[in-house]
Write a protein that holds these residues in place. Structure first.
Motif, PDB file in Angstrom:
ATOM      1  N   ALA A  47       2.725   1.546   2.478  1.00  0.00           N
ATOM      2  CA  ALA A  47       3.465   0.681   3.404  1.00  0.00           C
ATOM      3  C   ALA A  47       2.641   0.389   4.652  1.00  0.00           C
ATOM      4  N   VAL A  48       1.940   1.394   5.159  1.00  0.00           N
ATOM      5  CA  VAL A  48       1.102   1.186   6.345  1.00  0.00           C
ATOM      6  C   VAL A  48      -0.028   0.211   6.038  1.00  0.00           C
ATOM      7  N   ARG A  61      -8.945  -0.213  14.287  1.00  0.00           N
ATOM      8  CA  ARG A  61      -7.502  -0.268  14.551  1.00  0.00           C
ATOM      9  C   ARG A  61      -7.133   0.696  15.674  1.00  0.00           C
ATOM     10  N   SER A  92      -7.530   1.048   3.304  1.00  0.00           N
ATOM     11  CA  SER A  92      -7.193   2.367   3.777  1.00  0.00           C
ATOM     12  C   SER A  92      -8.194   3.375   3.249  1.00  0.00           C
ATOM     13  N   ALA A 114       1.746  -8.415   5.638  1.00  0.00           N
ATOM     14  CA  ALA A 114       3.086  -9.005   5.586  1.00  0.00           C
ATOM     15  C   ALA A 114       3.155 -10.327   6.350  1.00  0.00           C
ATOM     16  N   TRP A 115       2.570 -10.362   7.559  1.00  0.00           N
ATOM     17  CA  TRP A 115       2.672 -11.601   8.330  1.00  0.00           C
ATOM     18  C   TRP A 115       1.820 -12.706   7.708  1.00  0.00           C
ATOM     19  N   ARG A 119       4.276   6.008   1.895  1.00  0.00           N
ATOM     20  CA  ARG A 119       4.090   5.759   3.321  1.00  0.00           C
ATOM     21  C   ARG A 119       2.716   5.145   3.593  1.00  0.00           C
ATOM     22  N   ARG A 124       1.293  -3.409   5.815  1.00  0.00           N
ATOM     23  CA  ARG A 124       1.921  -3.982   7.008  1.00  0.00           C
ATOM     24  C   ARG A 124       1.131  -5.159   7.577  1.00  0.00           C
ATOM     25  N   PRO A 125      -0.210  -5.067   7.713  1.00  0.00           N
ATOM     26  CA  PRO A 125      -0.928  -6.231   8.257  1.00  0.00           C
ATOM     27  C   PRO A 125      -0.902  -7.445   7.332  1.00  0.00           C
TER      28      PRO A 125
END
Length: 205
Positions: free
Chosen positions: A63-64, A151, A3, A70-71, A60, A67-68
Protein backbone atom coordinates in the motif's frame (compact mmCIF):
# COMPACT_ATOMS: atom_id res chain seq x y z
CA UNK A 1 7.65 -1.04 -7.52
CA UNK A 2 10.75 0.85 -6.27
CA UNK A 3 10.48 -0.24 -2.60
CA UNK A 4 13.33 -1.99 -0.91
CA UNK A 5 13.00 -5.70 -0.28
CA UNK A 6 10.83 -6.80 2.62
CA UNK A 7 12.78 -9.11 4.97
CA UNK A 8 11.27 -12.55 5.25
CA UNK A 9 11.42 -16.22 4.30
CA UNK A 10 8.12 -16.59 2.44
CA UNK A 11 7.63 -18.82 -0.59
CA UNK A 12 8.20 -15.81 -2.84
CA UNK A 13 11.47 -14.92 -1.12
CA UNK A 14 12.74 -18.43 -1.77
CA UNK A 15 12.11 -18.28 -5.52
CA UNK A 16 15.15 -17.42 -7.68
CA UNK A 17 15.25 -13.81 -8.85
CA UNK A 18 15.44 -14.92 -12.49
CA UNK A 19 12.21 -16.91 -12.19
CA UNK A 20 10.33 -14.01 -10.59
CA UNK A 21 11.47 -11.41 -13.10
CA UNK A 22 10.86 -13.77 -16.00
CA UNK A 23 7.30 -14.36 -14.79
CA UNK A 24 6.89 -10.60 -14.31
CA UNK A 25 7.99 -9.89 -17.88
CA UNK A 26 5.53 -12.49 -19.19
CA UNK A 27 2.73 -11.02 -17.07
CA UNK A 28 3.45 -7.53 -18.39
CA UNK A 29 3.24 -8.74 -21.98
CA UNK A 30 -0.07 -10.49 -21.29
CA UNK A 31 -1.59 -7.50 -19.50
CA UNK A 32 -0.72 -5.19 -22.39
CA UNK A 33 -2.58 -7.50 -24.78
CA UNK A 34 -5.85 -7.42 -22.78
CA UNK A 35 -8.48 -4.76 -23.46
CA UNK A 36 -11.24 -6.42 -21.43
CA UNK A 37 -11.75 -5.06 -17.88
CA UNK A 38 -12.56 -8.47 -16.38
CA UNK A 39 -9.16 -10.16 -16.91
CA UNK A 40 -7.44 -6.96 -15.79
CA UNK A 41 -9.60 -6.85 -12.67
CA UNK A 42 -8.63 -10.46 -11.98
CA UNK A 43 -4.96 -9.52 -12.39
CA UNK A 44 -5.41 -6.66 -9.91
CA UNK A 45 -6.96 -9.05 -7.39
CA UNK A 46 -4.08 -11.48 -7.93
CA UNK A 47 -1.59 -8.69 -7.22
CA UNK A 48 -3.38 -7.86 -3.97
CA UNK A 49 -3.61 -11.55 -3.08
CA UNK A 50 0.11 -12.04 -3.63
CA UNK A 51 0.86 -9.24 -1.20
CA UNK A 52 -1.56 -10.83 1.26
CA UNK A 53 0.50 -14.03 1.23
CA UNK A 54 3.30 -11.99 2.81
CA UNK A 55 1.10 -11.14 5.79
CA UNK A 56 0.10 -7.74 7.17
CA UNK A 57 3.59 -6.35 6.56
CA UNK A 58 3.36 -7.26 2.90
CA UNK A 59 -0.03 -5.58 2.49
CA UNK A 60 1.19 -2.49 4.31
CA UNK A 61 4.40 -2.27 2.26
CA UNK A 62 2.45 -2.74 -0.96
CA UNK A 63 0.00 0.00 0.00
CA UNK A 64 2.84 2.40 0.80
CA UNK A 65 4.53 1.64 -2.52
CA UNK A 66 1.28 2.13 -4.46
CA UNK A 67 0.39 5.42 -2.76
CA UNK A 68 2.43 7.64 -5.13
CA UNK A 69 0.88 5.84 -8.12
CA UNK A 70 -2.68 6.52 -7.00
CA UNK A 71 -2.76 10.18 -8.04
CA UNK A 72 -1.12 9.30 -11.37
CA UNK A 73 -3.83 6.73 -12.03
CA UNK A 74 -6.43 9.31 -11.00
CA UNK A 75 -5.12 11.89 -13.46
CA UNK A 76 -5.01 9.32 -16.27
CA UNK A 77 -8.57 8.21 -15.51
CA UNK A 78 -9.82 11.81 -15.55
CA UNK A 79 -8.07 12.43 -18.86
CA UNK A 80 -9.53 9.28 -20.36
CA UNK A 81 -13.00 10.23 -19.14
CA UNK A 82 -12.65 13.59 -20.90
CA UNK A 83 -11.10 12.34 -24.14
CA UNK A 84 -12.35 8.76 -24.30
CA UNK A 85 -14.91 6.52 -22.65
CA UNK A 86 -15.44 5.22 -19.09
CA UNK A 87 -14.54 1.72 -20.28
CA UNK A 88 -11.18 2.91 -21.62
CA UNK A 89 -10.50 4.72 -18.36
CA UNK A 90 -11.31 1.59 -16.34
CA UNK A 91 -9.12 -0.61 -18.55
CA UNK A 92 -6.15 1.73 -18.27
CA UNK A 93 -6.50 2.14 -14.51
CA UNK A 94 -6.72 -1.62 -13.93
CA UNK A 95 -3.77 -2.27 -16.24
CA UNK A 96 -1.52 0.24 -14.48
CA UNK A 97 -2.59 -0.96 -11.03
CA UNK A 98 -1.95 -4.60 -11.94
CA UNK A 99 1.45 -3.94 -13.52
CA UNK A 100 2.73 -1.78 -10.69
CA UNK A 101 1.28 -4.13 -8.07
CA UNK A 102 2.96 -7.18 -9.56
CA UNK A 103 6.26 -5.33 -10.01
CA UNK A 104 6.08 -4.15 -6.40
CA UNK A 105 5.52 -7.70 -5.19
CA UNK A 106 8.57 -8.95 -7.08
CA UNK A 107 10.69 -6.09 -5.74
CA UNK A 108 9.54 -6.66 -2.17
CA UNK A 109 10.45 -10.34 -2.30
CA UNK A 110 13.81 -9.98 -4.06
CA UNK A 111 16.78 -8.92 -1.89
CA UNK A 112 18.90 -6.19 -3.43
CA UNK A 113 22.06 -8.38 -3.78
CA UNK A 114 20.05 -10.99 -5.71
CA UNK A 115 18.65 -8.30 -8.01
CA UNK A 116 22.10 -6.84 -8.64
CA UNK A 117 23.53 -10.29 -9.38
CA UNK A 118 20.68 -10.94 -11.85
CA UNK A 119 21.25 -7.66 -13.68
CA UNK A 120 24.98 -8.31 -13.83
CA UNK A 121 24.40 -11.77 -15.32
CA UNK A 122 22.01 -10.38 -17.91
CA UNK A 123 24.52 -7.64 -18.79
CA UNK A 124 27.46 -10.06 -19.11
CA UNK A 125 27.46 -9.86 -22.97
CA UNK A 126 28.42 -6.18 -22.64
CA UNK A 127 31.92 -7.30 -21.64
CA UNK A 128 32.53 -8.34 -25.26
CA UNK A 129 32.26 -4.66 -26.23
CA UNK A 130 34.56 -3.49 -23.46
CA UNK A 131 31.74 -2.39 -21.17
CA UNK A 132 31.53 -3.48 -17.57
CA UNK A 133 28.40 -5.48 -16.59
CA UNK A 134 28.71 -3.79 -13.21
CA UNK A 135 27.49 -0.51 -14.71
CA UNK A 136 23.78 -1.44 -15.18
CA UNK A 137 23.86 -3.48 -11.97
CA UNK A 138 25.18 -0.51 -10.03
CA UNK A 139 22.61 1.78 -11.68
CA UNK A 140 19.76 -0.48 -10.52
CA UNK A 141 21.24 -0.66 -7.03
CA UNK A 142 21.55 3.12 -6.75
CA UNK A 143 18.00 3.75 -8.00
CA UNK A 144 16.47 1.30 -5.54
CA UNK A 145 18.68 2.53 -2.71
CA UNK A 146 18.21 6.24 -3.19
CA UNK A 147 14.48 6.46 -3.83
CA UNK A 148 13.59 5.95 -0.14
CA UNK A 149 16.48 8.26 0.75
CA UNK A 150 15.08 10.98 -1.51
CA UNK A 151 11.62 10.50 -0.06
CA UNK A 152 13.01 10.87 3.45
CA UNK A 153 15.02 13.94 2.44
CA UNK A 154 11.94 15.61 1.02
CA UNK A 155 10.00 14.86 4.21
CA UNK A 156 12.79 16.37 6.32
CA UNK A 157 12.85 19.53 4.20
CA UNK A 158 9.06 19.81 4.45
CA UNK A 159 9.22 19.45 8.25
CA UNK A 160 11.95 22.07 8.45
CA UNK A 161 9.82 24.44 6.38
CA UNK A 162 6.72 23.89 8.52
CA UNK A 163 8.77 24.64 11.64
CA UNK A 164 9.53 28.10 10.23
CA UNK A 165 6.37 28.99 8.33
CA UNK A 166 2.67 28.25 8.27
CA UNK A 167 2.54 28.52 4.48
CA UNK A 168 2.77 25.45 2.28
CA UNK A 169 6.26 25.01 0.85
CA UNK A 170 5.12 24.10 -2.66
CA UNK A 171 7.90 24.42 -5.25
CA UNK A 172 10.15 26.27 -2.78
CA UNK A 173 11.67 22.95 -1.72
CA UNK A 174 12.91 22.16 -5.23
CA UNK A 175 16.07 24.27 -5.02
CA UNK A 176 17.31 22.95 -1.64
CA UNK A 177 16.41 19.43 -2.74
CA UNK A 178 18.45 19.77 -5.94
CA UNK A 179 21.41 21.26 -4.07
CA UNK A 180 21.38 18.42 -1.55
CA UNK A 181 21.23 15.87 -4.38
CA UNK A 182 24.21 17.49 -6.10
CA UNK A 183 26.15 17.32 -2.83
CA UNK A 184 25.22 13.66 -2.41
CA UNK A 185 26.28 12.90 -5.99
CA UNK A 186 29.73 14.38 -5.30
CA UNK A 187 30.16 12.21 -2.20
CA UNK A 188 28.94 9.16 -4.13
CA UNK A 189 31.37 9.80 -6.99
CA UNK A 190 34.25 10.11 -4.51
CA UNK A 191 33.23 6.86 -2.82
CA UNK A 192 33.05 5.05 -6.18
CA UNK A 193 36.47 6.35 -7.22
CA UNK A 194 37.92 5.22 -3.90
CA UNK A 195 36.62 1.72 -4.59
CA UNK A 196 37.92 1.44 -8.14
CA UNK A 197 35.05 3.14 -9.94
CA UNK A 198 33.29 1.35 -12.78
CA UNK A 199 36.40 0.21 -14.61
CA UNK A 200 36.05 -3.40 -15.81
CA UNK A 201 38.39 -5.82 -14.08
CA UNK A 202 41.66 -6.46 -15.87
CA UNK A 203 41.74 -9.82 -17.61
CA UNK A 204 44.75 -11.98 -16.94
CA UNK A 205 45.88 -14.39 -19.56
Amino acid sequence: MLSLALPGTSWAHRLPAGVKFGALALAMAVLVAFDDPWPLAAAALIAVGLHATLGPRGLRAGAVAMRPIAWIIGLIVVWQLVTGTPREALVLALRIFSMVGLATFVTLTTPLPDLIALVERLAAPLARFGLSPRLPALAVAMVLRFIPVLRGRMEMLALAWRARSRKRPGPRLIVPMVLSLLDDSDHLAEALRARGGLTPPVRRN
